[in-house]
Design an enzyme around this catalytic site. Structure first.
Site, PDB file in Angstrom:
ATOM      1  N   ARG A 218       0.832  -1.215   0.000  1.00  7.38           N
ATOM      2  CA  ARG A 218       0.000   0.000   0.000  1.00  7.38           C
ATOM      3  C   ARG A 218       0.861   1.257   0.000  1.00  7.38           C
ATOM      4  O   ARG A 218       0.490   2.272  -0.578  1.00  7.38           O
ATOM      5  CB  ARG A 218      -0.907   0.025   1.228  1.00  7.38           C
ATOM      6  CG  ARG A 218      -2.018  -0.996   1.141  1.00  7.38           C
ATOM      7  CD  ARG A 218      -2.761  -1.165   2.468  1.00  7.38           C
ATOM      8  NE  ARG A 218      -3.728  -2.229   2.351  1.00  7.38           N
ATOM      9  CZ  ARG A 218      -3.788  -3.286   3.162  1.00  7.38           C
ATOM     10  NH1 ARG A 218      -2.951  -3.404   4.194  1.00  7.38           N
ATOM     11  NH2 ARG A 218      -4.687  -4.223   2.968  1.00  7.38           N
TER      12      ARG A 218
ATOM     13  N   TYR B  81      -8.669   6.806 -12.122  1.00  7.00           N
ATOM     14  CA  TYR B  81      -9.730   7.819 -11.969  1.00  7.00           C
ATOM     15  C   TYR B  81      -9.725   8.380 -10.551  1.00  7.00           C
ATOM     16  O   TYR B  81      -9.400   7.679  -9.599  1.00  7.00           O
ATOM     17  CB  TYR B  81     -11.115   7.264 -12.321  1.00  7.00           C
ATOM     18  CG  TYR B  81     -11.535   5.976 -11.621  1.00  7.00           C
ATOM     19  CD1 TYR B  81     -11.152   4.735 -12.114  1.00  7.00           C
ATOM     20  CD2 TYR B  81     -12.354   6.015 -10.487  1.00  7.00           C
ATOM     21  CE1 TYR B  81     -11.563   3.564 -11.504  1.00  7.00           C
ATOM     22  CE2 TYR B  81     -12.775   4.842  -9.869  1.00  7.00           C
ATOM     23  CZ  TYR B  81     -12.368   3.629 -10.382  1.00  7.00           C
ATOM     24  OH  TYR B  81     -12.770   2.468  -9.772  1.00  7.00           O
TER      25      TYR B  81
ATOM     26  N   ASN C 200     -14.383  10.969  -4.979  1.00  7.96           N
ATOM     27  CA  ASN C 200     -14.742  11.580  -3.694  1.00  7.96           C
ATOM     28  C   ASN C 200     -15.729  10.697  -2.985  1.00  7.96           C
ATOM     29  O   ASN C 200     -16.418   9.883  -3.615  1.00  7.96           O
ATOM     30  CB  ASN C 200     -15.483  12.912  -3.915  1.00  7.96           C
ATOM     31  CG  ASN C 200     -14.560  14.023  -4.379  1.00  7.96           C
ATOM     32  OD1 ASN C 200     -13.352  13.954  -4.223  1.00  7.96           O
ATOM     33  ND2 ASN C 200     -15.170  15.047  -4.949  1.00  7.96           N
ATOM     34  N   LYS C 201     -15.843  10.889  -1.695  1.00  7.98           N
ATOM     35  CA  LYS C 201     -16.992  10.356  -0.959  1.00  7.98           C
ATOM     36  C   LYS C 201     -17.918  11.543  -0.725  1.00  7.98           C
ATOM     37  O   LYS C 201     -17.465  12.626  -0.327  1.00  7.98           O
ATOM     38  CB  LYS C 201     -16.530   9.719   0.362  1.00  7.98           C
ATOM     39  CG  LYS C 201     -15.839   8.357   0.165  1.00  7.98           C
ATOM     40  CD  LYS C 201     -16.842   7.261  -0.114  1.00  7.98           C
ATOM     41  CE  LYS C 201     -16.232   5.930  -0.541  1.00  7.98           C
ATOM     42  NZ  LYS C 201     -15.394   5.282   0.449  1.00  7.98           N
TER      43      LYS C 201
HETATM   44  O1  76R Z   1      -6.285  -2.210   1.326  1.00  9.05           O
HETATM   45  C1  76R Z   1      -6.974  -3.272   1.361  1.00  9.05           C
HETATM   46  O2  76R Z   1      -6.928  -4.170   0.503  1.00  9.05           O
HETATM   47  C2  76R Z   1      -7.925  -3.395   2.522  1.00  9.05           C
HETATM   48  C3  76R Z   1      -9.328  -3.298   2.163  1.00  9.05           C
HETATM   49  C4  76R Z   1      -9.631  -2.047   1.330  1.00  9.05           C
HETATM   50  C5  76R Z   1      -9.647  -0.708   1.732  1.00  9.05           C
HETATM   51  C6  76R Z   1      -9.361  -0.151   3.108  1.00  9.05           C
HETATM   52  C7  76R Z   1      -9.950  -2.059  -0.074  1.00  9.05           C
HETATM   53  C8  76R Z   1      -9.983  -3.211  -0.862  1.00  9.05           C
HETATM   54  N1  76R Z   1     -10.188  -0.775  -0.484  1.00  9.05           N
HETATM   55  C9  76R Z   1     -10.002   0.072   0.584  1.00  9.05           C
HETATM   56  C10 76R Z   1     -10.106   1.458   0.603  1.00  9.05           C
HETATM   57 MN1  76R Z   1     -10.761  -0.192  -2.336  1.00  9.05          MN
HETATM   58  N2  76R Z   1     -11.249   0.390  -4.205  1.00  9.05           N
HETATM   59  C11 76R Z   1     -11.808   1.602  -4.537  1.00  9.05           C
HETATM   60  C12 76R Z   1     -12.238   1.543  -5.903  1.00  9.05           C
HETATM   61  O3  76R Z   1     -15.033   2.243  -8.480  1.00  9.05           O
HETATM   62  C13 76R Z   1     -15.424   2.251  -7.290  1.00  9.05           C
HETATM   63  O4  76R Z   1     -16.630   2.024  -7.007  1.00  9.05           O
HETATM   64  C14 76R Z   1     -14.458   2.556  -6.180  1.00  9.05           C
HETATM   65  C15 76R Z   1     -12.990   2.644  -6.624  1.00  9.05           C
HETATM   66  C16 76R Z   1     -11.904   0.283  -6.378  1.00  9.05           C
HETATM   67  C17 76R Z   1     -12.161  -0.255  -7.772  1.00  9.05           C
HETATM   68  C18 76R Z   1     -11.289  -0.432  -5.307  1.00  9.05           C
HETATM   69  C19 76R Z   1     -10.830  -1.738  -5.395  1.00  9.05           C
HETATM   70  N3  76R Z   1     -10.980   1.737  -1.677  1.00  9.05           N
HETATM   71  C20 76R Z   1     -10.566   2.204  -0.463  1.00  9.05           C
HETATM   72  C21 76R Z   1     -10.725   3.645  -0.446  1.00  9.05           C
HETATM   73  C22 76R Z   1     -10.275   4.578   0.674  1.00  9.05           C
HETATM   74  C23 76R Z   1     -11.387   4.937   1.596  1.00  9.05           C
HETATM   75  C24 76R Z   1     -10.869   5.663   2.823  1.00  9.05           C
HETATM   76  O5  76R Z   1      -9.697   5.471   3.236  1.00  9.05           O
HETATM   77  O6  76R Z   1     -11.689   6.417   3.378  1.00  9.05           O
HETATM   78  C25 76R Z   1     -11.271   4.014  -1.664  1.00  9.05           C
HETATM   79  C26 76R Z   1     -11.595   5.402  -2.147  1.00  9.05           C
HETATM   80  C27 76R Z   1     -11.425   2.804  -2.425  1.00  9.05           C
HETATM   81  C28 76R Z   1     -11.935   2.717  -3.709  1.00  9.05           C
HETATM   82  N4  76R Z   1     -10.506  -2.136  -2.969  1.00  9.05           N
HETATM   83  C29 76R Z   1     -10.130  -3.232  -2.226  1.00  9.05           C
HETATM   84  C30 76R Z   1     -10.500  -2.521  -4.313  1.00  9.05           C
HETATM   85  C31 76R Z   1     -10.097  -3.908  -4.379  1.00  9.05           C
HETATM   86  C32 76R Z   1      -9.918  -4.692  -5.671  1.00  9.05           C
HETATM   87  C33 76R Z   1      -9.880  -4.350  -3.086  1.00  9.05           C
HETATM   88  C34 76R Z   1      -9.429  -5.728  -2.641  1.00  9.05           C
HETATM   89  C35 76R Z   1      -7.943  -5.662  -2.458  1.00  9.05           C
HETATM   90  C36 76R Z   1      -7.237  -6.980  -2.353  1.00  9.05           C
HETATM   91  O7  76R Z   1      -7.816  -8.026  -2.565  1.00  9.05           O
HETATM   92  O8  76R Z   1      -6.010  -6.914  -2.088  1.00  9.05           O
END
Ligand code: 76R
Length: 281
Positions: free
Chosen positions: A162, A176, A179-180
């Site tokens: 990370r 891309y 925002n939240k």
């Molecule tokens: O880091 C980790 O793998 C732990 C779990 C996790 C977190 C904390 C995780 C998993 N995400 C996290 C945080 Mn995510 N993620 C997105 C998008 O298109 C959309 O609808 C959203 C864009 C995708 C495609 C994606 C994919 N994630 C976040 C955050 C931060 C929020 C905060 O800190 O407030 C955002 C904005 C965000 C958005 N996420 C995963 C994925 C995928 C594929 C995983 C699984 C990861 C894995 O298997 O290793």
């Protein structure tokens, strides 16, 4: 009444480097064909060699990560993803390119500035243990202990990924910003922490179903750029990019609270291949 003074703040060192993790920038450019034509074949040829050297991820003084890709569609011709602890090392790639012989023929079309982080929603070992119990594991049982140990063993590697990620050797990528939402009645930042954890854990679960197909990097841009996060996805096949984004539209965290900026889809290639593809030399 206590007259004790609050503790003196710890002195913080002055630095452009984060205490952990890297800066991350995405840059997009288009070629101005009129200017390229004026450079002439010799100008283009030597400009091309200069650009290849600047974009060489193994070159002297290169940033920690430097990835070139061919962009699909009219938003740009090519993109760079650059990461390093020092933000000016990242910027210098952009400036060297603009100052090169090809520079006058480059039109910057978009950029995005962010930094790596460990999200507050990454479960700690303790939170992970609680989740196991909620999902039916018996605290202290051998299965519980084994799962907890496996997570504890994985966590340092996952956190390293990370903060200072290795890029997967996969050909398709998509970037891309997002925002939240902060709307009256739908404000992510006014939700209690447990609510946000619940939704982010649902989100993570649906993300994990794409293991082996998609790798993601979430970089934070709050206070740094116009959106709150940058989403970088790498995929073994571009079809998985659309699959994952579609699937996540149904997660409450995305369906109710996410807002998205422009999507840049691109294909990772060595710099020379990008230039050839773009008919530069
Ligand atoms: O880091 C980790 O793998 C732990 C779990 C996790 C977190 C904390 C995780 C998993 N995400 C996290 C945080 Mn995510 N993620 C997105 C998008 O298109 C959309 O609808 C959203 C864009 C995708 C495609 C994606 C994919 N994630 C976040 C955050 C931060 C929020 C905060 O800190 O407030 C955002 C904005 C965000 C958005 N996420 C995963 C994925 C995928 C594929 C995983 C699984 C990861 C894995 O298997 O290793």
């Amino acid at each position: 009444m206590s007259t004790a003074r609050p503790p003196a703040p710890q002195p913080v060192p002055i630095s452009l480097e984060p205490s952990e993790g890297w800066h991350c920038s995405h840059f997009y450019y288009r070629f101005d064909r009129g200017v390229l034509a004026k450079l002439g074949p010799d100008g283009v040829r030597s400009g091309r060699e200069e650009a290849i050297a600047i974009l060489d991820p193994t070159g002297e003084g290169a940033p920690q990560r430097l990835q070139t890709s061919i962009v699909s569609g009219h938003k740009a011709d090519f993109g760079l993803m650059v990461m390093d602890p020092h933000p000016l090392k990242i910027e210098s790639v952009n400036q060297r390119l603009l100052a090169s012989q090809l520079g006058p023929a480059l039109v910057p079309t978009y950029s995005f500035v962010s930094i790596t982080e460990i999200s507050e929603y990454v479960p700690t070992l303790e939170q992970y243990g609680k989740k196991l119990v909620e999902e039916g594991d018996v605290e202290g049982s051998p299965a519980y202990a084994a799962k907890l140990k496996a997570y504890g063993d994985r966590l340092p590697m996952m956190n390293r990924q990370r903060l200072t990620p290795e890029f997967p050797p996969w050909p398709a990528t998509c970037f891309y910003p997002m925002n939240k939402k902060r709307k009256v009645g739908e404000n992510w930042f006014l939700l209690p922490l447990e609510e946000r954890i619940r939704m982010m854990s649902e989100h993570a679960k649906s993300g994990m179903t794409f293991a082996g197909k998609v790798q993601q990097l979430i970089t934070v841009s709050l206070g740094l750029d116009d959106w709150e996060w940058g989403v970088t996805l790498w995929a073994k096949n571009p079809q998985f990019l659309t699959h994952i984004v579609y699937r996540m539209r149904f997660d409450e965290a995305s369906a109710r609270y996410a807002e998205f900026g422009p999507f840049y889809t691109s294909y990772i290639v060595p710099p020379a291949e990008m230039l050839t593809h773009c008919h530069v030399g």
